[in-house]
Design a protein around this motif. Structure first.
Motif, PDB file in Angstrom:
ATOM      1  N   VAL A  90       0.844  -1.205   0.000  1.00 12.06           N
ATOM      2  CA  VAL A  90       0.000   0.000   0.000  1.00 12.06           C
ATOM      3  C   VAL A  90       0.875   1.250   0.000  1.00 12.06           C
ATOM      4  CG1 VAL A  90      -1.658   1.337   1.349  1.00 12.06           C
ATOM      5  CG2 VAL A  90      -1.967  -1.131   1.097  1.00 12.06           C
ATOM      6  N   LEU A  91       1.944   1.224   0.815  1.00  9.86           N
ATOM      7  CA  LEU A  91       2.863   2.362   0.848  1.00  9.86           C
ATOM      8  C   LEU A  91       3.450   2.633  -0.528  1.00  9.86           C
ATOM      9  CD1 LEU A  91       4.699   4.456   2.330  1.00  9.86           C
ATOM     10  CD2 LEU A  91       6.349   2.601   2.602  1.00  9.86           C
ATOM     11  N   MET A  92       3.858   1.578  -1.225  1.00  9.68           N
ATOM     12  CA  MET A  92       4.451   1.753  -2.547  1.00  9.68           C
ATOM     13  C   MET A  92       3.445   2.343  -3.527  1.00  9.68           C
ATOM     14  SD  MET A  92       7.581   0.825  -2.185  1.00  9.68           S
ATOM     15  CE  MET A  92       8.370   0.334  -3.717  1.00  9.68           C
ATOM     16  N   LEU A  93       2.192   1.892  -3.456  1.00  6.70           N
ATOM     17  CA  LEU A  93       1.166   2.422  -4.353  1.00  6.70           C
ATOM     18  C   LEU A  93       0.853   3.884  -4.048  1.00  6.70           C
ATOM     19  CD1 LEU A  93      -1.286  -0.622  -4.503  1.00  6.70           C
ATOM     20  CD2 LEU A  93       0.245   0.167  -6.309  1.00  6.70           C
ATOM     21  N   VAL A  94       0.736   4.204  -2.759  1.00  8.28           N
ATOM     22  CA  VAL A  94       0.473   5.594  -2.369  1.00  8.28           C
ATOM     23  C   VAL A  94       1.651   6.481  -2.770  1.00  8.28           C
ATOM     24  CG1 VAL A  94       0.168   7.143  -0.395  1.00  8.28           C
ATOM     25  CG2 VAL A  94      -1.065   4.976  -0.481  1.00  8.28           C
ATOM     26  N   LEU A  95       2.866   5.974  -2.578  1.00  5.87           N
ATOM     27  CA  LEU A  95       4.060   6.730  -2.960  1.00  5.87           C
ATOM     28  C   LEU A  95       4.089   6.946  -4.470  1.00  5.87           C
ATOM     29  CD1 LEU A  95       6.770   7.929  -1.959  1.00  5.87           C
ATOM     30  CD2 LEU A  95       7.808   5.701  -2.453  1.00  5.87           C
TER      31      LEU A  95
END
Length: 316
Positions: free
Chosen positions: A163-168
């Protein structure tokens, strides 16, 4: 429940204290920035000044193809939809989205979810296997929590990283899109064809939907890598198999698309966008069918992970 969240916190600490994690995050941001700079200063998008004449000419060619060229009904339907979209643009003075614009760049950036998937697979592959290779699994299992909670905490931490990678990816593509292209054309809507008519949609909503569609493949491949890591206790095997299948799986099902049974293969169902912008891989496939198949595969991966991890003897 507090023990479970503490486990998730501990697993996140393990992930983010590694230098490799921050290198992967940095690479993702760098790729987004470099592609934006390349699009802005190197790539020639071509002139879009006379777009109405271009769309009119394109419609004339498409109409001629419909009348003369032999094609499947699904292909005819796609051409008719394209003609309707072009006519709507000309009639309502809505220029096509350009690549060297904020939204065009963000749409292109959704393809970078493959990079996010690659990095998350690396994390997933080491979540369980590294505990065995480092000999820390026994220390992990002497805590007053069940093995199931330990494994679920590791998987949840892996998904949080995804999720962090997608939000980033979303936030940096928006940031660099503003820096390189500004807000010119930001009011441009996304056009889709639904129930026999053209529908306008907010472009941000459309881009979020694209990220959502592309994240399905990410989640399934990460779950597969996590399962292999748990069952075989080998991070290299989990990374190798998962990446091989991620890059070759879609091509394999395309080659086998003439066979009806191919619809039961995982990679025939990970692209749910085939039901909104294209045609199903196999005639008769529906979004409901693909969602059910994805749930079956997800349940199988989860069952194997939990069953093997709970039964494995770690005394040696």
């Amino acid at each position: 429940m507090s023990h479970f969240f503490r486990l998730i916190h501990n697993e996140n600490v393990k992930i983010y204290k590694r230098m490799g994690t921050w290198v992967m995050i940095g690479i993702l941001v760098l790729v987004v920035a470099l592609v934006g700079a390349f699009t802005k200063f190197v790539l020639d998008p071509g002139s879009n000044a006379d777009w109405k004449s271009q769309l009119t000419a394109e419609n004339a060619q498409l109409t001629e193809s419909l009348e003369t060229a032999p094609m499947l009904e699904a292909q005819k339907r796609l051409l008719k939809e394209r003609i309707a979209l072009n006519e709507y643009r000309v009639e309502h003075d809505l220029a096509p989205m350009e690549r060297d614009s904020l939204w065009g760049y963000m749409v292109d950036a959704t393809t970078f979810t493959g990079i996010a998937a690659l990095f998350t697979i690396v994390i997933a592959a080491g979540m369980v296997a590294s505990e065995f290779s480092w000999g820390t699994v026994k220390l992990l299992l002497i805590r007053p929590v069940s093995r199931t909670k330990v494994l679920l905490a590791k998987y949840a931490s892996t998904l949080l990283f995804a999720v962090l990678m997608l939000v980033l990816l979303f936030s940096t593509s928006f940031l660099f899109g503003m820096i390189f292209f500004g807000f010119t054309g930001a009011e441009t809507p996304y056009l889709s064809y639904s129930n026999g008519r053209v529908v306008q949609q907010n472009m941000v909503t459309h881009i979020i939907e694209l990220f959502g569609f592309r994240s399905i493949d990410l989640i399934m491949m990460v779950t597969l890598a996590f399962m292999i890591s748990t069952v075989f206790r080998s991070s290299s095997l989990a990374i190798g198999i998962s990446l091989f299948l991620m890059f070759t799986g879609p091509q394999i099902v395309q080659l086998l698309s003439q066979y009806d049974w191919v619809k039961y293969i995982l990679f025939a169902n990970t692209d749910l966008q085939q039901y909104t912008t294209g045609t199903p891989l196999v005639e008769g496939m529906t979004m409901t069918f693909s969602i059910v198949m994805l749930l079956i595969y997800f349940g199988l991966f989860a069952f194997l992970s939990l069953f093997i991890f709970n039964k494995r003897d770690v005394a040696a």
